[in-house]
Scaffold this motif. Structure first.
Motif, PDB file in Angstrom:
ATOM      1  N   VAL A 284      42.023 -18.021  19.937  1.00 30.13           N
ATOM      2  CA  VAL A 284      42.323 -16.909  20.849  1.00 30.13           C
ATOM      3  C   VAL A 284      40.998 -16.224  21.171  1.00 30.13           C
ATOM      4  CG1 VAL A 284      43.675 -14.825  21.226  1.00 30.13           C
ATOM      5  CG2 VAL A 284      44.557 -16.612  19.706  1.00 30.13           C
ATOM      6  N   CYS A 285      40.626 -16.190  22.452  1.00 23.30           N
ATOM      7  CA  CYS A 285      39.302 -15.697  22.804  1.00 23.30           C
ATOM      8  C   CYS A 285      39.358 -14.535  23.789  1.00 23.30           C
ATOM      9  CB  CYS A 285      38.444 -16.823  23.395  1.00 23.30           C
ATOM     10  SG  CYS A 285      38.816 -17.229  25.112  1.00 23.30           S
ATOM     11  N   THR A 286      38.227 -13.837  23.882  1.00 20.45           N
ATOM     12  CA  THR A 286      38.004 -12.791  24.871  1.00 20.45           C
ATOM     13  C   THR A 286      37.299 -13.399  26.078  1.00 20.45           C
ATOM     14  OG1 THR A 286      35.816 -12.302  23.979  1.00 20.45           O
ATOM     15  CG2 THR A 286      37.686 -11.121  23.009  1.00 20.45           C
ATOM     16  N   THR A 331      36.368 -31.242  39.149  1.00 18.10           N
ATOM     17  CA  THR A 331      36.039 -30.996  37.743  1.00 18.10           C
ATOM     18  C   THR A 331      35.423 -29.615  37.561  1.00 18.10           C
ATOM     19  OG1 THR A 331      35.627 -33.363  37.406  1.00 18.10           O
ATOM     20  CG2 THR A 331      34.765 -31.852  35.750  1.00 18.10           C
ATOM     21  N   GLN A 332      34.456 -29.304  38.402  1.00 24.09           N
ATOM     22  CA  GLN A 332      33.773 -28.017  38.302  1.00 24.09           C
ATOM     23  C   GLN A 332      34.734 -26.863  38.569  1.00 24.09           C
ATOM     24  OE1 GLN A 332      30.302 -27.725  40.794  1.00 24.09           O
ATOM     25  NE2 GLN A 332      29.943 -25.563  40.306  1.00 24.09           N
ATOM     26  N   HIS A 333      35.598 -27.042  39.554  1.00 27.58           N
ATOM     27  CA  HIS A 333      36.556 -25.980  39.900  1.00 27.58           C
ATOM     28  C   HIS A 333      37.508 -25.708  38.731  1.00 27.58           C
ATOM     29  CE1 HIS A 333      38.970 -23.461  42.560  1.00 27.58           C
ATOM     30  NE2 HIS A 333      40.042 -24.050  42.077  1.00 27.58           N
ATOM     31  N   TYR A 334      37.989 -26.765  38.099  1.00 24.48           N
ATOM     32  CA  TYR A 334      38.897 -26.580  36.961  1.00 24.48           C
ATOM     33  C   TYR A 334      38.191 -25.904  35.798  1.00 24.48           C
ATOM     34  CZ  TYR A 334      41.678 -27.483  32.829  1.00 24.48           C
ATOM     35  OH  TYR A 334      42.372 -27.306  31.665  1.00 24.48           O
ATOM     36  N   ASN A 335      37.018 -26.401  35.454  1.00 24.00           N
ATOM     37  CA  ASN A 335      36.298 -25.844  34.304  1.00 24.00           C
ATOM     38  C   ASN A 335      35.918 -24.389  34.525  1.00 24.00           C
ATOM     39  OD1 ASN A 335      36.519 -28.252  32.915  1.00 24.00           O
ATOM     40  ND2 ASN A 335      34.495 -28.996  33.521  1.00 24.00           N
ATOM     41  N   GLU A 336      35.566 -24.031  35.734  1.00 27.00           N
ATOM     42  CA  GLU A 336      35.222 -22.634  36.015  1.00 27.00           C
ATOM     43  C   GLU A 336      36.431 -21.714  35.892  1.00 27.00           C
ATOM     44  OE1 GLU A 336      33.412 -22.648  39.848  1.00 27.00           O
ATOM     45  OE2 GLU A 336      31.432 -23.279  39.103  1.00 27.00           O
ATOM     46  N   SER A 337      37.629 -22.264  36.088  1.00 26.90           N
ATOM     47  CA  SER A 337      38.847 -21.443  35.980  1.00 26.90           C
ATOM     48  C   SER A 337      39.122 -21.021  34.541  1.00 26.90           C
ATOM     49  CB  SER A 337      40.055 -22.213  36.531  1.00 26.90           C
ATOM     50  OG  SER A 337      40.422 -23.289  35.658  1.00 26.90           O
ATOM     51  N   LEU A 338      38.445 -21.647  33.571  1.00 26.02           N
ATOM     52  CA  LEU A 338      38.634 -21.318  32.163  1.00 26.02           C
ATOM     53  C   LEU A 338      37.837 -20.087  31.739  1.00 26.02           C
ATOM     54  CD1 LEU A 338      38.253 -24.940  30.754  1.00 26.02           C
ATOM     55  CD2 LEU A 338      40.405 -23.728  31.158  1.00 26.02           C
ATOM     56  N   ILE A 339      36.921 -19.640  32.602  1.00 28.84           N
ATOM     57  CA  ILE A 339      36.027 -18.530  32.268  1.00 28.84           C
ATOM     58  C   ILE A 339      36.502 -17.261  32.972  1.00 28.84           C
ATOM     59  CG2 ILE A 339      33.653 -17.683  32.419  1.00 28.84           C
ATOM     60  CD1 ILE A 339      32.752 -20.623  32.469  1.00 28.84           C
ATOM     61  N   PHE A 340      36.522 -16.148  32.237  1.00 33.83           N
ATOM     62  CA  PHE A 340      36.880 -14.863  32.842  1.00 33.83           C
ATOM     63  C   PHE A 340      35.945 -13.778  32.340  1.00 33.83           C
ATOM     64  CE2 PHE A 340      39.327 -15.371  29.014  1.00 33.83           C
ATOM     65  CZ  PHE A 340      39.565 -14.114  28.479  1.00 33.83           C
ATOM     66  N   SER A 341      35.963 -12.642  32.997  1.00 33.32           N
ATOM     67  CA  SER A 341      34.992 -11.586  32.740  1.00 33.32           C
ATOM     68  C   SER A 341      35.160 -10.982  31.354  1.00 33.32           C
ATOM     69  CB  SER A 341      35.128 -10.482  33.798  1.00 33.32           C
ATOM     70  OG  SER A 341      34.356  -9.352  33.437  1.00 33.32           O
ATOM     71  N   ARG A 346      42.172  -8.670  28.501  1.00 29.05           N
ATOM     72  CA  ARG A 346      43.190  -9.665  28.170  1.00 29.05           C
ATOM     73  C   ARG A 346      42.550 -10.744  27.312  1.00 29.05           C
ATOM     74  NH1 ARG A 346      44.219 -13.371  33.554  1.00 29.05           N
ATOM     75  NH2 ARG A 346      42.054 -13.524  34.282  1.00 29.05           N
ATOM     76  N   ILE A 347      43.380 -11.604  26.752  1.00 30.12           N
ATOM     77  CA  ILE A 347      42.904 -12.666  25.874  1.00 30.12           C
ATOM     78  C   ILE A 347      43.451 -14.007  26.360  1.00 30.12           C
ATOM     79  CG2 ILE A 347      42.561 -11.233  23.828  1.00 30.12           C
ATOM     80  CD1 ILE A 347      45.313 -11.923  22.878  1.00 30.12           C
ATOM     81  N   PHE A 348      42.794 -15.085  25.926  1.00 27.32           N
ATOM     82  CA  PHE A 348      43.158 -16.440  26.340  1.00 27.32           C
ATOM     83  C   PHE A 348      43.381 -17.278  25.086  1.00 27.32           C
ATOM     84  CE2 PHE A 348      42.059 -20.812  27.654  1.00 27.32           C
ATOM     85  CZ  PHE A 348      42.865 -20.945  28.778  1.00 27.32           C
ATOM     86  N   PHE A 349      44.564 -17.869  24.970  1.00 23.92           N
ATOM     87  CA  PHE A 349      44.868 -18.664  23.777  1.00 23.92           C
ATOM     88  C   PHE A 349      44.835 -20.151  24.107  1.00 23.92           C
ATOM     89  CE2 PHE A 349      48.971 -18.041  25.796  1.00 23.92           C
ATOM     90  CZ  PHE A 349      49.602 -19.269  25.655  1.00 23.92           C
ATOM     91  N   ARG A 366      48.026 -23.442  26.597  1.00 25.24           N
ATOM     92  CA  ARG A 366      46.994 -22.421  26.777  1.00 25.24           C
ATOM     93  C   ARG A 366      47.479 -21.426  27.818  1.00 25.24           C
ATOM     94  NH1 ARG A 366      45.422 -27.104  29.040  1.00 25.24           N
ATOM     95  NH2 ARG A 366      45.172 -27.151  31.293  1.00 25.24           N
ATOM     96  N   GLY A 367      46.846 -20.269  27.828  1.00 25.34           N
ATOM     97  CA  GLY A 367      47.224 -19.281  28.832  1.00 25.34           C
ATOM     98  C   GLY A 367      46.706 -17.896  28.490  1.00 25.34           C
ATOM     99  N   PHE A 368      46.856 -16.978  29.443  1.00 27.80           N
ATOM    100  CA  PHE A 368      46.425 -15.598  29.273  1.00 27.80           C
ATOM    101  C   PHE A 368      47.568 -14.737  28.753  1.00 27.80           C
ATOM    102  CE2 PHE A 368      43.452 -17.178  32.479  1.00 27.80           C
ATOM    103  CZ  PHE A 368      42.247 -16.693  31.994  1.00 27.80           C
TER     104      PHE A 368
END
Length: 416
Positions: A284-286, A331-341, A346-349, A366-368
């Motif tokens: 679970v990440c920030t 690939t780049q578009h998907y991987n970038e969607s995993l990163i948030f400010s 909120r958290i991402f599990f 996975r999800g927010f």
């Protein structure tokens, strides 16, 4: 690692009864996380926390009395270079001294703090804290800073071996006086990085942490460390919710201590129904941690994306060949969607390698979310915060992970 801690705010920055003046109030983050809140940076006291270099660590492993030649031979047997470690140690030490010299030249009382001496008392003494090391040092520095009013600045003192995602731009490592000038003139932006707080309840947990920063423990040693002091909650008496004395800047990981053993637990997302899971652990990440372990758990390689696109192409009976540039773009578009400010509350599990059958489900891999609860069904598991603080987390223990604005870590953003 080296840590620079800055002491209490100067009297000129405070109003009556020690309350921050309006300009400083914005700078200290007493507004919503989305506010830029620029303001001057004028600490009276700074503590510098220096990392423990690999060379220093190897000296400690040798018992302190090992001769240089003996240490050289011992390192050679493991394929490590004595001269290389010594050179990087000297580079780090030179960069730390540069930080101290720049601070003192500006009339700031700077105190060098060794990793083993870093404590909450040091944090209380300082107006601000400078972490001298890499991202690991920054995580250690943040671990003892509670609340959102204590600025923490990361400086990468080993740029060749550390990326330093959490540190100010690399050029300031060698010219920290430029960074101080910008900070004093308000040419920066405050950034409040949200962190995860954890409440533990039920049975099977030990609220007393084991510090992993200074230790390399075997599995047996790790288990012994957890059981050296065993509270009632481990013996079976149910305990009420207890707020753990640590906040996660990157992530919280839950799983069996033995990595080859499946982790069994139940989770509830945003107060929803409990769902049984068996897998390789829960991360679970920030927003800060979304660029770290979580990203590497979930990212896709171009080869995997290409295989999926080919399957989709065959299903649609399309004949046009896939262009490598298009595969890379997806690939780049998907991987970038995993990163948030880091400033998003909120958290991402992420559920690692879920086992799905008629007994165990995984409706979401996975999800927010803003709240996640996990009930342990493990036998020898731990909950690890930022890779450096471990809590026993066995059958009957319940952890609730949330984000609170009061826990946000005050950092700075400097332009190149």
């Amino acid at each position: 690692m080296a840590l620079v801690v800055v002491g209490r705010a100067s009297a000129s920055a405070l109003g009556a009864a020690g309350r921050p003046l309006p300009v400083l109030r914005r700078a200290l983050g007493l507004v919503r996380w989305c506010s830029p809140g620029p303001g001057p940076f004028q600490p009276a006291r700074v503590a510098v926390l220096a990392k423990t270099t690999r060379f220093q660590f190897e000296q400690q492993r040798g018992g302190g009395g090992e001769r240089d030649e003996a240490m050289r031979q011992r390192l050679a047997t493991t394929g490590s270079s004595y001269c290389g470690l010594l050179e990087r140690h000297h580079n780090h030490s030179t960069n730390v001294q540069h930080l101290l010299d720049c601070l003192r030249k500006e009339g700031i009382e700077a105190r060098l703090v060794k990793r083993g001496d870093y404590s909450e008392e040091t944090v209380r003494w300082a107006d601000a804290i400078v972490s001298a090391g890499g991202d690991g040092t920054m995580l250690l520095t943040a671990s003892k800073v509670f609340g959102r009013h204590k600025p923490v600045i990361g400086v990468n003192t080993d740029p060749e071996r550390s990326l330093g995602h959490l540190c100010i731009p690399l050029r300031y490592t060698y010219c920290f006086s430029d960074a101080l000038k910008k900070l004093r003139q308000g040419e920066f932006r405050w950034q409040w990085r949200h962190r995860i707080r954890v409440h533990l309840a039920g049975m099977g947990f030990n609220p007393r942490p084991v510090d992993l920063h200074e230790q390399q423990l075997s599995l047996e040693q790790h288990c012994s460390a957890h059981r050296s002091t065993t509270p009632a909650a481990v013996h079976g008496d149910k305990a009420g919710p207890e707020l753990l004395p640590v906040r996660a800047l990157n992530e919280v990981f839950v799983g069996e201590s033995l990595s080859s053993r499946p982790s069994y637990y139940e989770i509830s997302i945003n107060g929803g129904p409990w769902e049984k899971h068996k897998n390789s652990g829960l991360n679970v990440c920030t927003g800060t941690g979304s660029k770290a372990w979580s990203y590497n758990i979930n990212k896709l390689a171009s080869q995997e994306v290409e295989d999926l696109l080919l399957i989709a192409q065959r299903g649609s009976r399309a004949t046009q060949p896939l262009e490598p540039a298009y595969v890379e773009q997806v690939t780049q578009h998907y991987n970038e969607s995993l990163i948030f400010s880091p400033e998003e509350p909120r958290i991402f599990f992420s559920i690692r390698e879920p086992i799905v059958n008629r007994v165990f489900t995984s409706s979401l891999h996975r999800g927010f979310t803003t709240k996640l609860a996990v009930r342990s069904r493990c036998w020898d598991a731990c909950m690890v915060v930022d890779g450096g603080t471990s809590f026993e987390f066995n059958d009957g223990a319940v952890a609730t992970l949330t984000v609170d604005e009061d826990d946000a870590l005050c950092t700075v953003l400097l332009e190149e």
